[in-house]
Write a protein that holds these residues in place. Sequence first.
Motif, PDB file in Angstrom:
ATOM      1  N   MET A  34     -42.238 -57.248  -3.076  1.00  0.00           N
ATOM      2  CA  MET A  34     -40.863 -57.678  -3.227  1.00  0.00           C
ATOM      3  C   MET A  34     -39.935 -56.654  -2.592  1.00  0.00           C
ATOM      4  O   MET A  34     -40.295 -55.480  -2.463  1.00  0.00           O
ATOM      5  CB  MET A  34     -40.508 -57.812  -4.717  1.00  0.00           C
ATOM      6  CG  MET A  34     -41.407 -58.754  -5.489  1.00  0.00           C
ATOM      7  SD  MET A  34     -41.089 -60.471  -5.106  1.00  0.00           S
ATOM      8  CE  MET A  34     -39.440 -60.651  -5.792  1.00  0.00           C
ATOM      9  N   GLY A  35     -38.757 -57.098  -2.258  1.00  0.00           N
ATOM     10  CA  GLY A  35     -37.803 -56.189  -1.648  1.00  0.00           C
ATOM     11  C   GLY A  35     -36.378 -56.485  -2.049  1.00  0.00           C
ATOM     12  O   GLY A  35     -36.085 -57.566  -2.565  1.00  0.00           O
ATOM     13  N   TRP A  36     -35.528 -55.505  -1.819  1.00  0.00           N
ATOM     14  CA  TRP A  36     -34.086 -55.665  -1.992  1.00  0.00           C
ATOM     15  C   TRP A  36     -33.405 -55.358  -0.656  1.00  0.00           C
ATOM     16  O   TRP A  36     -33.756 -54.374   0.011  1.00  0.00           O
ATOM     17  CB  TRP A  36     -33.542 -54.713  -3.061  1.00  0.00           C
ATOM     18  CG  TRP A  36     -33.869 -55.084  -4.467  1.00  0.00           C
ATOM     19  CD1 TRP A  36     -34.903 -54.619  -5.225  1.00  0.00           C
ATOM     20  CD2 TRP A  36     -33.153 -56.007  -5.297  1.00  0.00           C
ATOM     21  NE1 TRP A  36     -34.880 -55.192  -6.466  1.00  0.00           N
ATOM     22  CE2 TRP A  36     -33.805 -56.039  -6.536  1.00  0.00           C
ATOM     23  CE3 TRP A  36     -32.017 -56.791  -5.105  1.00  0.00           C
ATOM     24  CZ2 TRP A  36     -33.374 -56.843  -7.597  1.00  0.00           C
ATOM     25  CZ3 TRP A  36     -31.587 -57.582  -6.153  1.00  0.00           C
ATOM     26  CH2 TRP A  36     -32.263 -57.609  -7.380  1.00  0.00           C
ATOM     27  N   PHE A  37     -32.465 -56.199  -0.299  1.00  0.00           N
ATOM     28  CA  PHE A  37     -31.658 -56.004   0.891  1.00  0.00           C
ATOM     29  C   PHE A  37     -30.186 -56.072   0.466  1.00  0.00           C
ATOM     30  O   PHE A  37     -29.863 -56.517  -0.638  1.00  0.00           O
ATOM     31  CB  PHE A  37     -31.930 -57.115   1.923  1.00  0.00           C
ATOM     32  CG  PHE A  37     -33.240 -56.970   2.633  1.00  0.00           C
ATOM     33  CD1 PHE A  37     -34.446 -57.212   1.982  1.00  0.00           C
ATOM     34  CD2 PHE A  37     -33.298 -56.588   3.959  1.00  0.00           C
ATOM     35  CE1 PHE A  37     -35.659 -57.079   2.631  1.00  0.00           C
ATOM     36  CE2 PHE A  37     -34.505 -56.456   4.631  1.00  0.00           C
ATOM     37  CZ  PHE A  37     -35.682 -56.706   3.958  1.00  0.00           C
ATOM     38  N   ARG A  38     -29.327 -55.649   1.369  1.00  0.00           N
ATOM     39  CA  ARG A  38     -27.897 -55.788   1.109  1.00  0.00           C
ATOM     40  C   ARG A  38     -27.178 -56.125   2.397  1.00  0.00           C
ATOM     41  O   ARG A  38     -27.655 -55.824   3.497  1.00  0.00           O
ATOM     42  CB  ARG A  38     -27.320 -54.521   0.482  1.00  0.00           C
ATOM     43  CG  ARG A  38     -27.357 -53.283   1.355  1.00  0.00           C
ATOM     44  CD  ARG A  38     -26.918 -52.070   0.545  1.00  0.00           C
ATOM     45  NE  ARG A  38     -26.897 -50.856   1.365  1.00  0.00           N
ATOM     46  CZ  ARG A  38     -26.675 -49.637   0.868  1.00  0.00           C
ATOM     47  NH1 ARG A  38     -26.451 -49.465  -0.439  1.00  0.00           N
ATOM     48  NH2 ARG A  38     -26.670 -48.596   1.678  1.00  0.00           N
ATOM     49  N   GLN A  39     -26.019 -56.738   2.232  1.00  0.00           N
ATOM     50  CA  GLN A  39     -25.246 -57.169   3.394  1.00  0.00           C
ATOM     51  C   GLN A  39     -23.760 -57.081   3.108  1.00  0.00           C
ATOM     52  O   GLN A  39     -23.308 -57.483   2.028  1.00  0.00           O
ATOM     53  CB  GLN A  39     -25.627 -58.610   3.768  1.00  0.00           C
ATOM     54  CG  GLN A  39     -25.032 -59.097   5.070  1.00  0.00           C
ATOM     55  CD  GLN A  39     -25.570 -60.449   5.475  1.00  0.00           C
ATOM     56  OE1 GLN A  39     -25.978 -61.250   4.638  1.00  0.00           O
ATOM     57  NE2 GLN A  39     -25.598 -60.712   6.772  1.00  0.00           N
ATOM     58  N   VAL A  48     -33.077 -52.188   1.686  1.00  0.00           N
ATOM     59  CA  VAL A  48     -32.712 -51.175   0.696  1.00  0.00           C
ATOM     60  C   VAL A  48     -33.963 -50.568   0.081  1.00  0.00           C
ATOM     61  O   VAL A  48     -34.131 -49.346   0.066  1.00  0.00           O
ATOM     62  CB  VAL A  48     -31.823 -51.775  -0.407  1.00  0.00           C
ATOM     63  CG1 VAL A  48     -31.568 -50.738  -1.504  1.00  0.00           C
ATOM     64  CG2 VAL A  48     -30.519 -52.288   0.169  1.00  0.00           C
ATOM     65  N   SER A  49     -34.848 -51.429  -0.407  1.00  0.00           N
ATOM     66  CA  SER A  49     -36.037 -50.933  -1.090  1.00  0.00           C
ATOM     67  C   SER A  49     -37.083 -52.032  -1.177  1.00  0.00           C
ATOM     68  O   SER A  49     -36.751 -53.214  -1.126  1.00  0.00           O
ATOM     69  CB  SER A  49     -35.672 -50.449  -2.494  1.00  0.00           C
ATOM     70  OG  SER A  49     -36.788 -49.902  -3.152  1.00  0.00           O
ATOM     71  N   THR A  69     -33.914 -46.724  -7.630  1.00  0.00           N
ATOM     72  CA  THR A  69     -35.316 -46.825  -8.019  1.00  0.00           C
ATOM     73  C   THR A  69     -35.691 -48.292  -8.188  1.00  0.00           C
ATOM     74  O   THR A  69     -35.023 -49.021  -8.941  1.00  0.00           O
ATOM     75  CB  THR A  69     -35.585 -46.083  -9.335  1.00  0.00           C
ATOM     76  OG1 THR A  69     -35.211 -44.709  -9.196  1.00  0.00           O
ATOM     77  CG2 THR A  69     -37.072 -46.160  -9.690  1.00  0.00           C
ATOM     78  N   ILE A  70     -36.746 -48.702  -7.510  1.00  0.00           N
ATOM     79  CA  ILE A  70     -37.235 -50.068  -7.638  1.00  0.00           C
ATOM     80  C   ILE A  70     -38.427 -50.081  -8.576  1.00  0.00           C
ATOM     81  O   ILE A  70     -39.223 -49.135  -8.614  1.00  0.00           O
ATOM     82  CB  ILE A  70     -37.614 -50.651  -6.259  1.00  0.00           C
ATOM     83  CG1 ILE A  70     -37.876 -52.161  -6.356  1.00  0.00           C
ATOM     84  CG2 ILE A  70     -38.808 -49.913  -5.658  1.00  0.00           C
ATOM     85  CD1 ILE A  70     -38.017 -52.824  -4.982  1.00  0.00           C
TER      86      ILE A  70
END
Length: 124
Positions: A34-39, A48-49, A69-70
């Motif tokens: 899984m991942g986190w992005f930002r825009q 992001v992570s 922290t993820i």
Amino acid sequence: QVQLVESGGGLVQAGGSLRLSCAASGRTFSKQPMGWFRQTPGKEREFVSGISWGGGTTRYADSVKGRFTISRDNAKKTVYLQMNSLMPEDTAVYYCAATSRLIVPTYEDGYDYWGQGTQVTVSS
């Protein structure tokens, strides 16, 4: 098929903290990195992570290392992003993403499923 729903965004002062959550549906969640992005407006979505399916591998953008922290709870089908020492430049819409790959991609095209996003605003 995986459906993702983010929550936890909001307005916070610089130096503060927020924890984002991403609730997933789908039987294969526990096997998917899984991942986190930002825009931000006018800019491309940025990584992001990310975290491996077992949680043993994590990746961070240089801009958030040491502050974010993820983590994940496969039993709850939820991924978290703990964000500390927030800065105004962290202001963005944050998206959760899932991939069918075995690795943890650090690029947008590496992910197959996306949430609708949650707004994070950091005031100075």
